[in-house]
Scaffold this motif. Structure first.
Motif, mmCIF file in Angstrom:
data_model
loop_
_atom_site.group_PDB
_atom_site.id
_atom_site.type_symbol
_atom_site.label_atom_id
_atom_site.label_comp_id
_atom_site.label_asym_id
_atom_site.label_seq_id
_atom_site.Cartn_x
_atom_site.Cartn_y
_atom_site.Cartn_z
ATOM 1 N N LYS A 72 -3.604 -4.006 -5.716
ATOM 2 C CA LYS A 72 -3.490 -3.262 -4.564
ATOM 3 C C LYS A 72 -2.166 -2.128 -4.603
ATOM 4 C CE LYS A 72 -4.587 -2.806 0.116
ATOM 5 N NZ LYS A 72 -3.891 -2.817 1.059
ATOM 6 N N GLN A 73 -1.152 -3.126 -4.064
ATOM 7 C CA GLN A 73 0.345 -1.899 -4.217
ATOM 8 C C GLN A 73 0.284 -1.101 -5.655
ATOM 9 O OE1 GLN A 73 1.753 -5.694 -4.102
ATOM 10 N NE2 GLN A 73 3.279 -5.013 -2.020
ATOM 11 N N GLU A 76 -1.849 2.116 -5.623
ATOM 12 C CA GLU A 76 -1.807 3.385 -4.307
ATOM 13 C C GLU A 76 0.050 3.252 -4.760
ATOM 14 O OE1 GLU A 76 -2.764 0.412 -0.338
ATOM 15 O OE2 GLU A 76 -0.484 -0.242 -0.695
ATOM 16 N N GLN A 79 -1.369 6.190 -7.027
ATOM 17 C CA GLN A 79 -1.950 7.466 -5.968
ATOM 18 C C GLN A 79 -0.687 8.338 -5.251
ATOM 19 O OE1 GLN A 79 -4.984 8.737 -6.396
ATOM 20 N NE2 GLN A 79 -5.142 6.670 -7.690
ATOM 21 N N GLU A 80 0.082 8.040 -4.875
ATOM 22 C CA GLU A 80 0.996 7.904 -4.063
ATOM 23 C C GLU A 80 2.124 9.132 -4.982
ATOM 24 O OE1 GLU A 80 1.035 8.169 -1.041
ATOM 25 O OE2 GLU A 80 3.221 8.836 -0.833
#
Ligand code: AAO
Length: 437
Positions: A72-73, A76, A79-80
């Motif tokens: 998940k990290q 993210e 995407q960031e």
């Protein structure tokens, strides 16, 4: 080149070695505006336990979980970073699995998915380079369709999370045609570069791999180091981009040092452990000179070469200056040169070369940028042709331009393109189109 790329070219990337996914996500807000194209991240797949940095080069499966964070990290972060126009390149360890019993139920791989050569690699023998275990790491049968599919599934999983490129670890130990068969299973627009340490006298050459994507030019770090350490003179770097036996500029990944060479330093490689000013001007050269796709190394401090990263991670950026993380990519001058490379990318030419017959050099990149490097032990003072339009420019290596002021030295270019260039020893100066006041 898309229109967006033409407006916002990005021509250098950074290896955030052993950084956490959460920390990279935050860092992208810093390095995106600096102009870095991408971040090479450490291998994200599950690997053997241990604190040494290199445990991550021993996969035990292809789940995204490990020291830097979980799936998940990771997702993210991708995407960031994308929000800030920064791509993620994953270090893909696909030549082998961990050392030890040949059984990896998570994939699964069993005995028969590996080659059967257990002797140490003889680098004079192609078969041994490609079919024996590298450092005792179980060597995958990349000629098998089953193995190719497992690897491609792993890479495509990362692509589904937004990953835009891969570093193929230990590519020299995989036949180029096997890599081609794996890449064939990926979307066509994924960027590939391959780690191949080309070495004189070895049968497997870096040139075999250019059909698959870019390739590391390992001679670069040695040559840069030897010249910037004073074992040879900087004037001899003039034609480096045309040297015989070197990869073409458009195929080459270049770096001053990487995570291996900064530990086992062959010949002359420089790193943050050397005199900082010398290492810095070597980076200035790399980022100014039109050869290859440069990778800036971002390190953590270490005494012992196996030593793992500092526990802290880089949560706030403050850790970049606490002596534990080095964060070369944030050094003001290195960041300024990444901008320089982007601004000058429209002119892949080298013009107005000047040298003093020794270690003082200068050149321009069309009429978009001009750089001077003093690697000698005396001060430099010269009136030089900069190739730049008339005007007053901010030397981006001594300060920053904001609106129409400059916190560093100014360089005045006269109507015929000449300027007085004054530099102390082991120092550099750079001006470019966007540093005009
Ligand atoms: C660890 C332990 C080992 C143990 C093993 C298994 O350290 O003692 O046997 O686990 O339990 C990293 C670490 C390794 C670590 C490994 C796995 O560096 O120490 O082993 O993770 O955890 C060759 C390959 C090249 C490779 C390099 C290390 O060709 O691909 O070895 N680099 C990548 C990664 C690296 C990683 C791996 C691969 C494995 O970047 O971080 O290992 O996934 C010559 C040959 C080269 C050869 C070097 C070093 O190079 O030409 O092919 O690289 O030697 O063996 C001049 C010469 C040049 C020479 C060079 C370096 O430039 O011109 O020929 O100097 O000496």
């Amino acid at each position: 080149q898309s229109e967006a790329q033409a407006k916002d070219p990005r021509t250098a990337f950074v290896h955030l070695f052993e950084w956490n996914w959460d920390d990279i996500a935050k860092e992208c807000a810093v390095i995106g505006p600096m102009g870095y194209a991408a971040v090479q991240v450490s291998p994200p797949q599950e690997s053997v336990p241990g604190n040494a940095w290199w445990t991550r080069y021993q996969p035990i499966g292809y789940e995204i979980v490990g020291r830097s964070g979980d799936r998940k990290q990771f997702a993210e972060m991708v995407q960031e970073c994308r929000k800030h126009n920064v791509d993620i390149y994953v270090d893909a360890v696909i030549n082998h699995m961990a050392a030890g019993p040949r059984n990896y139920p998570a994939v699964p791989y069993v005995w028969n998915d590996f080659h059967d050569c257990f002797e140490p690699i003889d680098y004079g023998d192609r078969g041994k380079i490609q079919f024996c275990d590298l450092e005792g790491l179980n060597d995958l049968k990349t000629e098998s369709e089953y193995v190719r599919d497992r690897i491609a599934n792993y890479l495509n999983d990362l692509v589904s999370l937004g990953v835009r490129g891969f570093r193929i670890d230990a590519a020299k130990h995989i036949p180029a045609s096997d890599i081609a068969a794996i890449i064939d299973r990926l979307p066509k627009d994924i960027y590939i570069f391959q780690e191949v340490i080309g070495a004189f006298g070895e049968p497997v050459s870096e040139f075999e791999y250019v059909g698959n994507g870019d390739v590391t030019e390992f001679k670069y770090g040695n040559v840069l180091g030897s010249h910037f350490k004073g074992q040879s003179q900087l004037k001899y770097l003039r034609d480096l981009r045309n040297w015989q036996g070197w990869l073409d500029s458009s195929d080459a990944i270049v770096f001053t040092d990487n995570h291996d060479t900064q530990r086992d330093r062959p010949f002359s490689v420089m790193s943050f452990k050397d005199d900082g000013a010398r290492y810095f001007i070597a980076n200035v050269f790399m980022l100014a000179y039109p050869y290859g796709y440069p990778k800036v190394m971002s390190s953590f401090a270490f005494e012992d070469k196996d030593q793992g990263r500092p526990e802290s991670g880089v949560h706030s950026g403050a850790e970049c200056f606490d002596g534990q993380w080095i964060c070369e990519h944030r050094w003001q001058g290195i960041a300024a040169m990444v901008k320089f490379r982007n601004v000058t990318s429209g002119a892949f030419s080298l013009d107005n070369w000047w040298d003093n017959g020794a270690n003082q050099i200068a050149f321009s990149r069309g009429d978009l940028g001009f750089v001077a490097i003093n690697g000698g032990s005396f001060g430099m003072s010269q009136r030089l042709q900069t190739g730049m339009p008339e005007g007053t420019y901010c030397n981006v290596l001594s300060g920053q331009r904001s609106d129409f002021s400059c916190s560093g030295d100014r360089v005045v270019v006269d109507p015929s393109g000449f300027a007085d260039i004054v530099l102390s020893s082991t120092n550099a100066l750079a001006i470019h189109r966007d540093s005009k006041l």
